[in-house]
Design a protein around this motif. Structure first.
Motif, PDB file in Angstrom:
ATOM      1  N   LEU A 341       0.827  -1.206   0.000  1.00 39.42           N
ATOM      2  CA  LEU A 341       0.000   0.000   0.000  1.00 39.42           C
ATOM      3  C   LEU A 341       0.865   1.262   0.000  1.00 39.42           C
ATOM      4  O   LEU A 341       0.546   2.247  -0.676  1.00 39.42           O
ATOM      5  CB  LEU A 341      -0.920  -0.002   1.221  1.00 39.42           C
ATOM      6  N   ARG A 342       1.943   1.238   0.742  1.00 34.30           N
ATOM      7  CA  ARG A 342       2.826   2.406   0.781  1.00 34.30           C
ATOM      8  C   ARG A 342       3.495   2.649  -0.572  1.00 34.30           C
ATOM      9  O   ARG A 342       3.709   3.798  -0.960  1.00 34.30           O
ATOM     10  CB  ARG A 342       3.880   2.221   1.878  1.00 34.30           C
ATOM     11  N   ARG A 343       3.795   1.567  -1.286  1.00 34.46           N
ATOM     12  CA  ARG A 343       4.381   1.745  -2.619  1.00 34.46           C
ATOM     13  C   ARG A 343       3.368   2.310  -3.607  1.00 34.46           C
ATOM     14  O   ARG A 343       3.686   3.183  -4.414  1.00 34.46           O
ATOM     15  CB  ARG A 343       4.920   0.406  -3.138  1.00 34.46           C
ATOM     16  N   LEU A 344       2.121   1.828  -3.531  1.00 32.66           N
ATOM     17  CA  LEU A 344       1.098   2.275  -4.480  1.00 32.66           C
ATOM     18  C   LEU A 344       0.507   3.630  -4.115  1.00 32.66           C
ATOM     19  O   LEU A 344       0.060   4.376  -4.996  1.00 32.66           O
ATOM     20  CB  LEU A 344      -0.036   1.234  -4.538  1.00 32.66           C
ATOM     21  N   CYS A 345       0.477   3.953  -2.835  1.00 34.89           N
ATOM     22  CA  CYS A 345      -0.141   5.198  -2.361  1.00 34.89           C
ATOM     23  C   CYS A 345       0.863   5.940  -1.476  1.00 34.89           C
ATOM     24  O   CYS A 345       0.665   6.054  -0.253  1.00 34.89           O
ATOM     25  CB  CYS A 345      -1.412   4.902  -1.571  1.00 34.89           C
ATOM     26  N   GLY A 347       1.564   8.992  -0.985  1.00 36.31           N
ATOM     27  CA  GLY A 347       1.171  10.238  -0.340  1.00 36.31           C
ATOM     28  C   GLY A 347       0.354  10.046   0.920  1.00 36.31           C
ATOM     29  O   GLY A 347       0.058  11.018   1.618  1.00 36.31           O
ATOM     30  N   ARG A 348      -0.001   8.835   1.225  1.00 35.57           N
ATOM     31  CA  ARG A 348      -0.842   8.526   2.383  1.00 35.57           C
ATOM     32  C   ARG A 348       0.003   8.043   3.546  1.00 35.57           C
ATOM     33  O   ARG A 348       0.941   7.264   3.377  1.00 35.57           O
ATOM     34  CB  ARG A 348      -1.844   7.434   2.006  1.00 35.57           C
ATOM     35  N   LYS A 349      -0.355   8.483   4.739  1.00 33.56           N
ATOM     36  CA  LYS A 349       0.241   7.912   5.939  1.00 33.56           C
ATOM     37  C   LYS A 349      -0.599   6.721   6.367  1.00 33.56           C
ATOM     38  O   LYS A 349      -1.774   6.862   6.707  1.00 33.56           O
ATOM     39  CB  LYS A 349       0.304   8.940   7.074  1.00 33.56           C
ATOM     40  N   TRP A 350       0.012   5.547   6.326  1.00 31.09           N
ATOM     41  CA  TRP A 350      -0.668   4.323   6.730  1.00 31.09           C
ATOM     42  C   TRP A 350      -0.179   3.939   8.127  1.00 31.09           C
ATOM     43  O   TRP A 350       0.971   3.584   8.306  1.00 31.09           O
ATOM     44  CB  TRP A 350      -0.378   3.195   5.754  1.00 31.09           C
ATOM     45  N   ASN A 351      -1.052   4.008   9.098  1.00 29.61           N
ATOM     46  CA  ASN A 351      -0.703   3.580  10.457  1.00 29.61           C
ATOM     47  C   ASN A 351      -1.024   2.094  10.607  1.00 29.61           C
ATOM     48  O   ASN A 351      -2.197   1.706  10.683  1.00 29.61           O
ATOM     49  CB  ASN A 351      -1.501   4.367  11.500  1.00 29.61           C
ATOM     50  N   PHE A 352       0.021   1.271  10.602  1.00 27.85           N
ATOM     51  CA  PHE A 352      -0.185  -0.160  10.839  1.00 27.85           C
ATOM     52  C   PHE A 352      -0.194  -0.372  12.348  1.00 27.85           C
ATOM     53  O   PHE A 352       0.853  -0.316  13.010  1.00 27.85           O
ATOM     54  CB  PHE A 352       0.924  -0.975  10.176  1.00 27.85           C
ATOM     55  N   VAL A 353      -1.387  -0.591  12.900  1.00 25.83           N
ATOM     56  CA  VAL A 353      -1.572  -0.644  14.349  1.00 25.83           C
ATOM     57  C   VAL A 353      -1.451  -2.096  14.808  1.00 25.83           C
ATOM     58  O   VAL A 353      -2.319  -2.928  14.528  1.00 25.83           O
ATOM     59  CB  VAL A 353      -2.931  -0.059  14.757  1.00 25.83           C
ATOM     60  N   GLU A 354      -0.352  -2.387  15.510  1.00 24.46           N
ATOM     61  CA  GLU A 354      -0.119  -3.737  16.025  1.00 24.46           C
ATOM     62  C   GLU A 354      -0.816  -3.872  17.381  1.00 24.46           C
ATOM     63  O   GLU A 354      -0.399  -3.276  18.374  1.00 24.46           O
ATOM     64  CB  GLU A 354       1.379  -4.005  16.152  1.00 24.46           C
ATOM     65  N   ILE A 355      -1.885  -4.640  17.383  1.00 28.67           N
ATOM     66  CA  ILE A 355      -2.672  -4.837  18.597  1.00 28.67           C
ATOM     67  C   ILE A 355      -2.341  -6.220  19.143  1.00 28.67           C
ATOM     68  O   ILE A 355      -2.817  -7.240  18.636  1.00 28.67           O
ATOM     69  CB  ILE A 355      -4.177  -4.694  18.296  1.00 28.67           C
TER      70      ILE A 355
END
Length: 553
Positions: A341-345, A347-355
């Motif tokens: 997702l980070r490669r394709l998008c 400009g977006r901040k993706w927060n991968f939330v490890e629960i």
């Protein structure tokens, strides 16, 4: 998202005030922004309405229950995505109430409600006819439990959530096959709501897809149409969410994220419709599972002879001495997929939330979770409710960069996108292959129809109660009626192909769509059930042979 509590009382045995207070408290957790109640009487009957509100539509405060000077009352828990003309600034409950007030007949109320699309539950009292209507949407995406009058408890109750087993009610999930109408004491069904029929046309020996990189001509338009329908469904579910209570620039949307094709596709499409300045939170849950740890260290106890098995169970592994890892299957695929997702998008901040959920914490929460999911109470229900509960709570850790240290984080997002529905609509379950071997394409069609028909009665009510207990709202883009209708109309061989290998044949159309938009890794990832991907299933040694329909203690 709101919590609804409604009661009709008459006679010498009113609902105990203590029970109503407990149910109000349980419903309040679904709607922490505001709570209100209103009552009215009809002859000897007392009608009481309570609503707690999670404000996710409109720019102004609108009190619920909705009421007017004529005595009409509406309790609304839902989202109108289609069927009513509503601007981003307007409250959909207010607009629906205005439309309902214009109706003077039962048929008018039915048709007004039947025209809308979205997840909903409502209770509507029409004063002029002294009729009370209540229903869930045809797919059952919101919870409503009812208690029918009995000799011991001669009152009628409707509530979004229970407090677990109780002597004063016998709750059941309200069916979705119609709009119910109470003429004060007389319960009847209005007009049945129809679920789409699966296209039963069969093509002799349909052409096979050889790989995901080459879309056959007969599938090209269907792939494009699926992307368009699903993109519109996602847009309608993320475009008008009020600003985060945490302030500007904070996440308003989160995705229940395993790294599988369903959740990844939703995250990718949401990127186009969420403000670029805001992060999108990807909620990924992992459990400490003593049974899995024991198997990893000592091997599969279940495979031992009975004598050795009993000895092992009497002297269990002291797994506190083992380094606990949360690298469960969903965590590993999630970490891989967020990078795509980070490669394709970019400009977006993706927060991968490890629960991460320690075993002790999951066990401490069991009583609460079992009460919320009631009247569902099987081993499978608990295995699925556990990850949803902790995901919706949203307390975990994130990394500012892939190699950075983990930092505490709690998602402020109140809308959670859920990929549920794709397996039922697109043939994602492994048992479809067995069905094809035994009954061919017609067997697959029958199985798809069965899956579609039972969507309203399986998981959605339970999931709604679990997620909403944290004041969050689940939205299901795959279960938009427009998406459901589109997929139901397609010939079966365009959606799936059990003749092909795993990772290609199941949910084939969605895999082709994911590959077309650039989700290369996600498009070929095999299905994995949430309870196994997160390790929430069968946590204790000796539980490996407990079937999913086994009732919990």
């Amino acid at each position: 998202m709101c919590g609804i509590l409604f009661a009709i009382q008459n006679g010498p045995q009113p609902v105990r005030a203590e029970l109503l207070q407990q149910l109000q408290a349980a419903n309040t957790s679904r709607g922490p922004d505001a709570q209100d109640s209103v009552g009215t009487s009809v002859d000897n009957y007392q009608l009481s309405f309570f609503v707690s509100e999670l404000r996710l539509r409109g720019n102004i405060h609108v009190s619920q229950p909705h009421r007017d000077q004529e005595g009409n009352i509406l309790c609304w828990n839902g989202e109108v995505f289609e069927g009513l003309s509503i601007t981003l600034e307007e409250n959909d409950g207010s607009e629906l109430f205005a439309s309902l007030r214009e109706q003077s007949t039962i048929e008018g109320v039915r048709d007004c409600l039947g025209s809308i699309e979205g997840p909903y539950v409502f209770v509507y009292y029409q004063r002029a006819l002294q009729r009370l209507y209540f229903a869930r949407d045809p797919l059952g995406r919101r919870s409503l439990l009812i208690h029918r009058p009995t000799t011991a408890s001669p009152n009628f109750l409707a509530t979004s959530v229970s407090i677990g087993p109780h002597v004063d009610y016998d709750l059941e999930e309200l069916l979705t096959d119609g709009i119910c109408c109470i003429d004060i004491g007389q319960l009847s069904k209005a007009q049945n709501a129809r679920i789409h029929e699966i296209n039963r046309a069969i093509t002799d020996d349909p052409p096979k897809v050889h790989d995901l990189d080459h879309i056959e001509n007969h599938l090209s338009s269907a792939v494009d149409d699926l992307i368009a329908h699903l993109d519109r469904s996602v847009m309608l579910r993320v475009q008008n969410i009020p600003p985060s209570i945490e302030g500007a620039g904070q996440a308003r949307v989160a995705v229940l994220f395993s790294g599988g094709i369903d959740s990844t596709m939703l995250a990718f499409l949401a990127n186009s419709h969420v403000d670029p300045s805001e992060p999108i939170d990807l909620l990924n849950v992992a459990f400490e599972n003593p049974r899995k740890i024991t198997v990893k260290v000592e091997g599969n106890v279940g495979g031992l002879p009975n004598r050795e098995k009993k000895l092992k169970l009497r002297n269990p592994l002291d797994y506190s001495t083992v380094n606990v890892s949360y690298d469960v299957p969903d965590r590993l695929t999630g970490l891989q997929e967020v990078e795509e997702l980070r490669r394709l998008c970019p400009g977006r901040k993706w927060n991968f939330v490890e629960i991460n959920v320690p075993f002790e914490e999951s066990q401490c929460a069991r009583q609460t979770i079992e009460a919320i999911m009631y009247p569902r109470r099987t081993v499978m229900d608990l295995s699925l409710a556990l990850p949803l509960y902790f995901a919706a709570r949203g307390i975990g850790q994130i990394r500012s960069q892939p190699e950075a240290k983990l930092e505490p984080y709690t998602t402020p997002a109140r809308v959670l996108l859920n990929g549920l529905g794709s397996d039922e609509l697109l043939g994602g379950y492994g048992r479809f292959r067995t069905t094809y071997k035994n009954a061919g394409w017609i067997g697959i069609i029958d199985e798809l129809q069965l899956e579609l028909n039972r969507i309203p009665t399986r998981n959605l009510g339970r999931d709604d109660r679990i997620i909403s207990s944290h004041g969050k709202e689940a939205r299901h883009p795959f279960l938009s009626l427009s998406v459901v209708g589109f997929l139901a109309r397609l010939p079966v061989h365009m959606k799936m192909d059990p003749r092909l290998d795993a990772g290609l044949g199941e949910k084939m159309l969605l895999r082709l769509a994911a590959r077309r938009v650039g989700l290369i890794e996600a498009s070929s990832r095999k299905k994995r059930a949430m309870q196994f991907g997160s390790h929430s299933a069968r946590m204790m040694p000796g539980e490996g042979d407990r079937k999913g329909d086994f009732l919990i203690d």
